[in-house]
Design a protein around this motif. Structure first.
Motif, PDB file in Angstrom:
ATOM      1  N   UNK A   1       1.478  -6.417  -7.706  1.00 17.41           N
ATOM      2  CA  UNK A   1       2.873  -6.127  -7.399  1.00 17.41           C
ATOM      3  C   UNK A   1       3.462  -4.993  -8.211  1.00 17.41           C
ATOM      4  N   UNK A   2       2.641  -4.357  -9.050  1.00 25.16           N
ATOM      5  CA  UNK A   2       3.141  -3.252  -9.872  1.00 25.16           C
ATOM      6  C   UNK A   2       2.538  -1.924  -9.416  1.00 25.16           C
ATOM      7  N   UNK A   3       3.282  -0.856  -9.649  1.00 31.49           N
ATOM      8  CA  UNK A   3       2.773   0.485  -9.384  1.00 31.49           C
ATOM      9  C   UNK A   3       2.080   0.997 -10.647  1.00 31.49           C
ATOM     10  N   UNK A   4       1.352   2.078 -10.522  1.00 34.90           N
ATOM     11  CA  UNK A   4       0.695   2.660 -11.695  1.00 34.90           C
ATOM     12  C   UNK A   4       1.726   3.040 -12.757  1.00 34.90           C
TER      13      UNK A   4
ATOM     14  N   UNK B   1      -0.659 -12.377  -1.087  1.00 34.93           N
ATOM     15  CA  UNK B   1      -0.830 -12.455   0.366  1.00 34.93           C
ATOM     16  C   UNK B   1       0.253 -11.653   1.078  1.00 34.93           C
ATOM     17  N   UNK B   2       0.087 -10.351   1.057  1.00 36.68           N
ATOM     18  CA  UNK B   2       1.039  -9.428   1.667  1.00 36.68           C
ATOM     19  C   UNK B   2       0.555  -9.100   3.081  1.00 36.68           C
ATOM     20  N   UNK B   3       1.359  -9.387   4.111  1.00 33.62           N
ATOM     21  CA  UNK B   3       0.940  -9.049   5.475  1.00 33.62           C
ATOM     22  C   UNK B   3       0.928  -7.539   5.688  1.00 33.62           C
ATOM     23  N   UNK B   4       0.226  -7.118   6.731  1.00 35.26           N
ATOM     24  CA  UNK B   4       0.232  -5.676   6.961  1.00 35.26           C
ATOM     25  C   UNK B   4       1.558  -5.210   7.515  1.00 35.26           C
ATOM     26  N   UNK B   5       1.805  -3.930   7.350  1.00 31.50           N
ATOM     27  CA  UNK B   5       2.998  -3.279   7.868  1.00 31.50           C
ATOM     28  C   UNK B   5       2.953  -3.434   9.389  1.00 31.50           C
ATOM     29  N   UNK B   6       3.960  -4.068   9.949  1.00 27.22           N
ATOM     30  CA  UNK B   6       3.928  -4.399  11.376  1.00 27.22           C
ATOM     31  C   UNK B   6       3.679  -3.185  12.267  1.00 27.22           C
ATOM     32  N   UNK B   7       4.303  -2.086  11.993  1.00 31.58           N
ATOM     33  CA  UNK B   7       4.125  -0.912  12.859  1.00 31.58           C
ATOM     34  C   UNK B   7       2.803  -0.199  12.574  1.00 31.58           C
ATOM     35  N   UNK B   8       2.633   0.235  11.336  1.00 33.13           N
ATOM     36  CA  UNK B   8       1.461   1.034  10.980  1.00 33.13           C
ATOM     37  C   UNK B   8       0.180   0.206  10.967  1.00 33.13           C
TER      38      UNK B   8
ATOM     39  N   UNK C   1       0.849  -1.200   0.000  1.00 36.27           N
ATOM     40  CA  UNK C   1       0.000   0.000   0.000  1.00 36.27           C
ATOM     41  C   UNK C   1       0.876   1.238   0.000  1.00 36.27           C
ATOM     42  N   UNK C   2       1.866   1.258   0.874  1.00 34.56           N
ATOM     43  CA  UNK C   2       2.747   2.423   0.985  1.00 34.56           C
ATOM     44  C   UNK C   2       3.562   2.658  -0.281  1.00 34.56           C
ATOM     45  N   UNK C   3       3.851   1.590  -1.024  1.00 32.88           N
ATOM     46  CA  UNK C   3       4.609   1.701  -2.270  1.00 32.88           C
ATOM     47  C   UNK C   3       3.714   1.948  -3.483  1.00 32.88           C
ATOM     48  N   UNK C   4       2.398   1.944  -3.276  1.00 34.05           N
ATOM     49  CA  UNK C   4       1.464   2.172  -4.382  1.00 34.05           C
ATOM     50  C   UNK C   4       1.313   0.970  -5.303  1.00 34.05           C
ATOM     51  N   UNK C   5       1.579  -0.229  -4.787  1.00 37.87           N
ATOM     52  CA  UNK C   5       1.489  -1.439  -5.604  1.00 37.87           C
ATOM     53  C   UNK C   5       0.115  -2.080  -5.474  1.00 37.87           C
ATOM     54  N   UNK C   6      -0.395  -2.605  -6.584  1.00 39.39           N
ATOM     55  CA  UNK C   6      -1.657  -3.336  -6.574  1.00 39.39           C
ATOM     56  C   UNK C   6      -1.456  -4.662  -5.847  1.00 39.39           C
ATOM     57  N   UNK C   7      -2.398  -5.050  -4.986  1.00 35.78           N
ATOM     58  CA  UNK C   7      -2.251  -6.269  -4.193  1.00 35.78           C
ATOM     59  C   UNK C   7      -3.133  -7.402  -4.666  1.00 35.78           C
TER      60      UNK C   7
ATOM     61  N   UNK D   1     -12.329 -12.243  -0.009  1.00 34.91           N
ATOM     62  CA  UNK D   1     -11.030 -11.596  -0.212  1.00 34.91           C
ATOM     63  C   UNK D   1     -11.068 -10.718  -1.459  1.00 34.91           C
ATOM     64  N   UNK D   2     -10.004  -9.963  -1.630  1.00 36.74           N
ATOM     65  CA  UNK D   2      -9.905  -9.085  -2.793  1.00 36.74           C
ATOM     66  C   UNK D   2      -9.863  -9.916  -4.073  1.00 36.74           C
ATOM     67  N   UNK D   3     -10.146  -9.248  -5.185  1.00 34.65           N
ATOM     68  CA  UNK D   3     -10.145  -9.946  -6.468  1.00 34.65           C
ATOM     69  C   UNK D   3      -8.723 -10.204  -6.952  1.00 34.65           C
ATOM     70  N   UNK D   4      -8.580 -11.157  -7.835  1.00 36.58           N
ATOM     71  CA  UNK D   4      -7.294 -11.452  -8.455  1.00 36.58           C
ATOM     72  C   UNK D   4      -7.038 -10.388  -9.518  1.00 36.58           C
TER      73      UNK D   4
END
Length: 105
Positions: free
Chosen positions: A93-96, A26-33, A16-22, A84-87
């Motif tokens: 994994x790519x940014x705009x 299965x990307x875990x959340x940012x541990x701190x934020x 999310x922070x890098x602007x990548x489509x998920x 869950x979110x769509x495929x």
């Protein structure tokens, strides 16, 4: 008696922070934020009575749901991959910017 349903988005991920489509990656959340966000939401919901929590099977959603579950004292989280979110296929994994470079605007 009316039923209250809340739809909650998972805590933020590194992607999310890098602007990548998920999508279904299965990307875990940012541990701190992500923990901070889930905890803040759990605190906001405290004092309300919640009977059940459903979550997608993706790690970021399960992590968020578990923090909320513990805070609210709900017995368990029901996991269902159908919510869950769509495929997103090749764009995951790519940014705009990367998508425009590869496939054009």
């Amino acid at each position: 008696m009316a039923t209250t349903v809340a739809l909650i988005r998972h805590g933020v991920t590194v992607w999310n922070n890098l602007g990548k489509a998920q999508g279904v990656s299965d990307i875990p959340f940012n541990e701190e934020e992500g923990i901070k966000q889930a905890t803040a939401l759990a605190n906001r919901l405290s004092g309300e009575e919640w009977d059940i929590i459903f979550s997608s099977n993706l790690t970021r959603a399960r992590q968020t749901a578990e923090i909320i579950r513990q805070s609210l004292g709900v017995d368990s989280v029901f996991i269902d991959e159908r919510i869950r979110e769509i495929n997103c296929g090749l764009i995951e994994g790519t940014t705009e910017e990367e998508r425009i470079d590869r496939w054009g605007s």
